[in-house]
Structure formats: structure tokens, C-alpha cells
Write a protein that holds these residues in place. Structure first.
Motif, PDB file in Angstrom:
ATOM      1  N   UNK A 207       0.822  -1.213   0.000  1.00  0.00           N
ATOM      2  CA  UNK A 207       0.000   0.000   0.000  1.00  0.00           C
ATOM      3  C   UNK A 207       0.853   1.258   0.000  1.00  0.00           C
ATOM      4  N   UNK A 208       1.938   1.219   0.756  1.00  0.00           N
ATOM      5  CA  UNK A 208       2.807   2.392   0.794  1.00  0.00           C
ATOM      6  C   UNK A 208       3.518   2.552  -0.556  1.00  0.00           C
ATOM      7  N   UNK A 210       2.083   2.029  -3.411  1.00  0.00           N
ATOM      8  CA  UNK A 210       1.093   2.790  -4.183  1.00  0.00           C
ATOM      9  C   UNK A 210       1.151   4.269  -3.818  1.00  0.00           C
ATOM     10  N   UNK A 211       1.297   4.536  -2.526  1.00  0.00           N
ATOM     11  CA  UNK A 211       1.355   5.929  -2.077  1.00  0.00           C
ATOM     12  C   UNK A 211       2.600   6.614  -2.638  1.00  0.00           C
ATOM     13  N   UNK A 213       4.073   5.836  -5.401  1.00  0.00           N
ATOM     14  CA  UNK A 213       3.793   6.032  -6.819  1.00  0.00           C
ATOM     15  C   UNK A 213       2.974   7.314  -7.020  1.00  0.00           C
TER      16      UNK A 213
ATOM     17  N   UNK B  91      -2.991  11.302  -1.981  1.00  0.00           N
ATOM     18  CA  UNK B  91      -2.646  10.217  -2.910  1.00  0.00           C
ATOM     19  C   UNK B  91      -3.841  10.056  -3.851  1.00  0.00           C
ATOM     20  N   UNK B  94      -5.575   6.778  -5.072  1.00  0.00           N
ATOM     21  CA  UNK B  94      -6.000   5.827  -4.047  1.00  0.00           C
ATOM     22  C   UNK B  94      -7.293   6.326  -3.402  1.00  0.00           C
ATOM     23  N   UNK B  98      -7.881   4.360   1.724  1.00  0.00           N
ATOM     24  CA  UNK B  98      -6.459   4.018   1.581  1.00  0.00           C
ATOM     25  C   UNK B  98      -5.573   5.190   1.981  1.00  0.00           C
ATOM     26  N   UNK B 102      -2.902   4.693   4.949  1.00  0.00           N
ATOM     27  CA  UNK B 102      -1.454   4.831   4.765  1.00  0.00           C
ATOM     28  C   UNK B 102      -0.847   5.722   5.838  1.00  0.00           C
TER      29      UNK B 102
END
Lengths: 432, 249
Positions: A207-208, A210-211, A213, B91, B94, B98, B102
Motif C-alpha cells: 500500500x505504501x 502505491x502511495x 507512486x 494520494x 488511491x 487508503x 497509509x
């Protein structure tokens, strides 16, 4: 519309039906892998399936970088290739020392080879994302590819390192001589790797990533060092690329410089992008299609790379989300029950589009075959055309011109049908 | 008691241009401190200096008594300081859920874990839904952050900032661009969510500043010309001349 990425799916509100469907998809995938060679049992199909399996693992590993962490690497084949060489050396060492390591464990050593190199160069490479990362990856790829021809004792020079998979200790009485046994070995590692890589997307690190990115700057203000995140993701990608390389080494019983070259790196980028980076299953579709096309087209035409180029440009321009993006675009319509209003317009549009494609193919093949001095007829749907004859040129011209204009009209109707279907879907609350 | 934030003779020069000059600031534990000043006074730069986004050319920044100048933003964040951004910085691809999750992960100790299923961490889930409730975005939890309305993105920005449970919170113009009603909502939200924490806020809206802050510092050309209670600031002739006078339209 494509904003619904792997990360944006509903999580804790998962109903029993959803999780049933989730496991169902995986079970169907595994069953397909088991049954495929029973339905298509010819030697040629077994070879194709094996190659596709390897390509899927490789493309999924690439998407850890591209789709999940936002890192565009031009040198991912380095890990694949080094994994292949590591696997070959381990296999030869197992044989010569008589170690009790059966063949099914060899891809693990391929993975460790890819991982080791990723751990060594990764820290410097992942310091920056974006263009800097891409450029360094290109440089490293060139460096490794040229070293592979210089360091003969490790890479075996032009001829590479060859090995004999049947010389390793047997497991369950399997010699892994026949292709069918190799296929099941690849299928086994494909399932293991795909599950592991999918699981990775569902972890805090995934998940991080993705963050990172989406917004590497902000990540720093919620306690994370984006450099470390990129580095760990890079190591995972290296490991699974190495597994794919190890499988390739087993399949071909050789590892050579072509494994880690620019073409291989380009091909995995190509597969992953065509399949669609925003969804986990995207690279799987891409790897299947690209490997299949590669195997199929090479036997039909000498200029298959040209078609690859056209397909790639087409996907990038018309559907940046790849095949997976195209499929998932229809999910809200299917849920809202308006999908069937769009389908007829697709069928109508397919006819002139196909005609246009045939015209383009005729032109390309005519030019290519005349220039290479071939006179074999161009076979299109059972109709044989003589290259560069007036009849062929005329057919091509008519197909292109008429196909183009009718296709334009029919695609406009597709867009209208879409708008209507999407409006209803929006009204019913299935589309944002 | 040691100050939550302390800036001693902080300077920031870009080339020969001094953006921040001899900046001294002290924010007590639990205080709500507003930094005001005309455009270009260096308010956001001050936030960037405190949060580690940029490093001071000289001087030192202390958080709860420890020197933090020279540390990276994530190291400062781990010591309990969190900040929001003037321009929404979320983000975007997302979902809302999410985004907040995060921001919860490091603080709940899961760090770079790649052996845990992120969906089956009860304390993460509880904290995330609590924050979503707090910022009134529960009904938008599955929407990609990039598709939220502006006001919702601003609320999400605050949610991400406080999600890690930092004790010192820096908010950079949280109500910028909001309507009157939205501003009132945001102020109530900020007041509630920073209860018992140290808050430093940069704000242009004077009603927000005077309604929220225990103390105010006035920054002009990278230098604090006055620091005091809202009443003291209102009466300070230097402030009237340099700032409030200009703003009184």
C-alpha cells in the motif's frame, strides 16, 4: 474512469459473495493451468504454454515496479537474465557435486540471483524516481549486457552456459525430461509466484508503494522514507524476475546474453503495458497476448516487430489503461445492466475496423515481401493475394479508404451508445 | 516545561536572497499558535523549515527540546510532528480509505511490513474508520481522492495530517479557498481534532486566526516582528503598520 486501481477497491466491506468470487477466480486459474495440456497436448502447444507461464511471472514482477511503485525500468531483464545464469550455475554445481537438490527448487536460486543483484545496485538506483531511475536502469542494463560478453567464465561468452535438467536428482519419480513435466513445474512456480505477488499488494509495504507512486513527497510526511519503499519493491521485483529467469533456464537448458539484453527488457515493458498496469491481472493478459503473438506472428510474417510496434502505439494512444483497463471500463455497465446496449455497436464497428486492418496488413506485407525478394502469396482469411500485384494494391486501397471512413462513423456510434449506457449506469449509482 | 517547537536564529537563504532572517519562535506545549503575515513573508517556508522539507542555512529548530534541523521529513514525522499542505497533497489515485490508512500505518508500528495482510490489522482499521468519521468522509471512503470536491480534499488533507497521532500539528492555510460555511465547519473540525495537541497554523482568514489561536506571531519579510496573545497583537502598533493596516480594506 480508470482511477479505480488495484488499490482503490473496496476492502473491509467485503461481502461473502465477493470473497467467494475472489477465490473462485484463483481456483479457475489454477484449474485452467492443470487442464490446458490435457486439452491441447501437442508438443508445440506445451512449448507455448511453458513460455507464456514464464512470461507471466516476469511481467507480474515488472508490474511491482511500474504499476505499483511507479518506477519505469528499462533494464528489468537484467534480473531475469542473472536469475537464469544463477540457475544454470546452481544446476551444474548440483550435478557435479552430487548435492541432493531436485529440479523444482532451482527457480528459487534463480530468484536469489535476481534478488542479490537488486540488493546490490538497488540502493543507488532507487534514490530517485522518475526519469533519473529510468536512465540509470538503462545504463545498468547496458553495463550488465556488455559485461556478459566479457566475463566469459561467468556468462560463457557468445554461447552462454548450458546445463542438463535431467541430470539433477529426481523428485516424485519425475525426470523433467518431457516438456509436459517442465510445463507443470513452470505452472507450479507461476501459481506460487502470482499468489505471493498478489499478497504483496495487500501488505502495508504494498500500500505504501502505491502511495509512493502517487505522491512520493507526501509519503515523507506520514513517516515513510520513499527511498526505502522503492528499494524494497525493487528487491521483490528482482527476486521474481530471477524466478522467471530460472524457469527459462530450466525450460531451454541454457542461459545466454540474450536473456538480459535490451530486447528482453523491452518485451516485458511492452507486455505489462499492453496488459494494463493499473490492475493485478493486467500483466497476465499482456504476457499471454504478447508471447502468443510473438510465437504466432514469427511463423506467418518476417516483419512481426512492425506489428508489435503498431499494436503498442495503438494501445498507448487509444487505451492507456491497456487491455485490463478496457475490460474494467465495462464493469460498471455490466453491474448497471446496460452492457448489452453497447455490445451491438461493437459488433457493427468491428467489421469496418477489421477491413481497415486487413488493408494495412496487405500493404505492409506487399512492401515487405517485395523488398525481401519473396513472392509467397499473402494469405488473408483464406484469400491468397500476390504481393505487389495491381489487384492486391487495389484491394488494399479500397479496404483502407472505405474501412477508414466507415470505421470512423461506426466508432462514433459506439461512443454514443457508451454515453447512453454510462448515463444510465451513473443514474443507478454504479459509475462515479 | 520545554517548548513544543523552538526556532533559534533560523536563517534561510536561496543564493544571496535571505528568505528567513533571524527567526526566533517558541510554541509552548498544548498551545494553538497562528502565524500571520502578508503574502511572501515566508510563512510556508517557515513550515518547510520546521517539518524538514528544507534545511535551514543556519540556526536550529527544536522539537520538544531535541534539535531536529537537518533531519529528513520522515524522521521528524516519526518524532511526533505532522503537517498539512497549502496546496492539497493527497494520494490521488488511491481511495479516501487508503489515503487515511497509509497515514496510520507507520504510527501503528507496521512500517515496511511485507508479511502482514493490511486488511486484517484491527487497530489500523479502527483508527482509520475513526479518522474518517472525524473528518466526515465515511460515506466517501471508496472514492479515489482525486475525485473528491475541493472542500472534501481539504478535509482529507487534515485527516491524513492527524492520522498518525502526532502531538505537534502544523496546518498550512487549512481553510484557503473555502466558502464561509465550509470554513466554519473546518475550524470546528480543527478545534476538535487538535484537542490537547500543539497546533501551529498559517492562515489568512483573520476571523479564523483570532477565533482559534492562543498566541499569534506576525511574520514580515522572513522576520517575526511581534508575538503575543490575540489582544496584544491587535494593539501592537508595529503590527498595525506592517500588516493589519495593509489588510484593512
Amino acid at each position: 474512469m480508470n482511477a479505480t486501481t488495484t488499490s482503490a477497491s473496496n476492502i473491509s466491506g467485503k461481502s461473502a459473495g465477493d470473497s467467494l468470487r475472489f477465490y473462485g477466480v484463483w481456483l479457475v486459474g489454477i484449474a485452467t493451468l492443470i487442464l490446458l495440456p490435457m486439452i491441447f497436448s501437442s508438443g508445440g502447444s506445451l512449448t507455448s504454454f511453458s513460455l507464456i507461464g514464464i512470461a507471466i511471472v516476469f511481467a507480474l514482477s515488472y508490474n511491482i515496479l511500474l504499476g505499483q511503485t511507479g518506477l519505469l525500468s528499462f533494464g528489468h531483464a537484467v534480473h531475469y537474465g542473472l536469475g537464469g545464469f544463477a540457475a544454470c550455475h546452481v544446476m551444474n554445481a548440483v550435478v557435479s557435486h552430487g548435492w541432493p537438490v531436485p529440479l523444482p527448487f532451482i527457480p528459487l536460486f534463480g530468484g536469489l540471483g535476481g534478488l542479490a543483484f537488486a540488493m546490490i545496485i538497488g540502493w543507488v538506483m532507487t534514490k530517485r524516481a522518475g526519469t533519473v531511475f529510468s536512465m540509470i536502469s538503462l545504463g545498468i542494463a547496458e553495463l550488465v549486457a556488455s559485461s556478459s560478453l566479457i566475463l566469459r567464465s561467468v556468462f560463457g561468452g557468445e554461447s552462454g552456459i548450458s546445463t542438463d535438467r535431467t541430470a539433477l536428482p529426481k523428485m516424485f519419480g519425475w525426470t523433467f525430461g518431457p516438456q509436459i513435466q517442465v510445463y507443470y513445474l513452470i505452472a507450479f512456480w507461476l501459481v506460487i509466484s502470482a499468489i505471493a505477488m498478489y499478497a504483496l499488494t495487500r501488505t502495508p509495504l504494498g500500500r505504501i508503494s502505491n502511495a509512493v507512486r502517487d505522491n512520493p513527497e507526501r509519503v515523507q510526511f506520514i513517516g515513510y522514507d520513499p527511498h526505502v519503499v522503492r528499494y524494497i519493491a525493487f528487491c521483490f521485483a528482482g527476486f521474481f524476475a530471477g524466478v522467471a529467469g530460472g524457469l527459462a533456464a530450466i525450460n531451454f537448458e541454457i542461459a545466454n546474453a540474450a536473456y538480459l539484453g535490451a530486447i528482453q527488457s523491452g518485451l516485458v515493458l511492452f507486455s505489462t503495458f499492453i496488459g494494463g498496469v493499473a490492475f493485478f491481472f493486467g500483466p497476465i493478459l499482456g504476457a499471454i497476448l504478447v508471447t502468443y503473438l510473438q510465437l504466432g506472428l514469427t511463423s506467418v510474417t518476417g516483419v512481426w516487430q512492425l506489428y508489435f510496434g503498431i499494436i503498442f502505439i495503438g494501445i498507448v494512444m487509444l487505451s492507456p489503461g491497456g487491455i485490463a483497463g478496457l475490460i474494467m471500463m465495462h464493469r460498471p455497465l455490466a453491474r448497471a445492466g446496460t452492457l448489452q446496449t453497447v455490445i451491438p455497436s461493437y459488433v457493427v464497428a468491428a467489421v469496418p475496423t477489421l477491413a481497415l486492418a486487413c488493408g494495412v496488413i496487405l500493404t505492409i506485407e506487399s512492401i515487405a515481401r517485395t523488398h525481401s525478394g519473396q513472392s509467397s502469396p499473402i494469405n488473408l482469411f483464406g484469400v491468397a493475394f500476390t504481393p505487389a500485384s495491381p489487384m492486391t494494391w487495389a484491394s488494399a486501397a479500397i479496404l483502407i479508404v472505405v474501412g477508414f471512413f466507415v470505421a470512423r462513423l461506426s466508432w462514433r456510434r459506439v461512443a454514443d451508445a457508451w454515453d447512453r449506457a454510462a448515463t444510465i449506469a451513473r443514474d443507478r449509482g454504479y459509475l462515479a | 516545561m520545554t517548548a513544543a517547537i523552538e526556532l533559534n536564529a533560523v536563517e534561510k537563504r536561496f543564493g544571496n536572497v535571505g528568505i528567513i532572517r533571524d527567526l526566533n519562535l517558541s510554541v509552548a506545549q498544548g498551545e494553538r499558535h497562528a502565524i500571520i503575515g502578508p503574502n511572501g513573508a515566508g510563512k510556508s517556508t517557515t513550515f518547510n523549515l520546521i517539518s524538514g522539507h528544507i534545511r535551514p542555512s543556519s540556526g536550529e529548530v527544536r522539537l520538544n527540546g531535541d534539535v531536529i534541523s537537518g533531519l529528513g521529513p520522515f524522521e521528524i514525522n516519526r518524532r511526533g510532528l505532522s503537517r498539512s499542505f497549502q496546496v492539497t497533497n493527497v494520494f490521488s489515485r488511491m481511495s479516501v480509505w487508503e489515503n487515511v490508512r497509509c497515514a496510520v500505518l507507520w504510527a501503528t508500528g507496521h512500517r515496511y511490513a511485507f508479511w502482514k495482510n493490511v486488511d486484517s490489522l484491527p487497530e489500523v482499521r479502527e483508527r482509520t474508520s475513526q479518522i474518517l468519521d472525524d473528518i466526515h468522509l465515511t460515506h466517501r471512503r471508496d472514492v479515489p481522492a482525486g475525485l473528491l470536491t475541493y472542500a472534501e480534499q481539504r478535509e482529507l488533507e487534515i485527516g491524513i495530517t492527524i492520522a498518525g497521532g502526532a502531538n505537534v500539528v502544523l496546518l498550512d492555510e487549512p481553510t484557503a479557498g473555502m466558502s464561509h460555511a465550509e470554513t466554519d465547519r473546518a475550524v470546528a473540525l480543527i478545534r476538535r481534532l487538535t484537542e490537547g495537541k500543539t497546533l501551529v497554523i498559517v492562515e489568512h482568514d483573520m476571523s479564523v486566526v483570532f477565533g482559534l489561536a492562543d498566541r499569534i506571531s506576525v511574520l514580515v519579510y522572513g522576520h517575526i516582528i511581534a508575538s503575543g496573545t490575540p489582544e496584544e497583537i491587535r494593539r501592537d502598533p508595529k503590527v498595525k503598520e506592517a500588516y493589519l493596516g495593509e489588510e484593512a480594506h
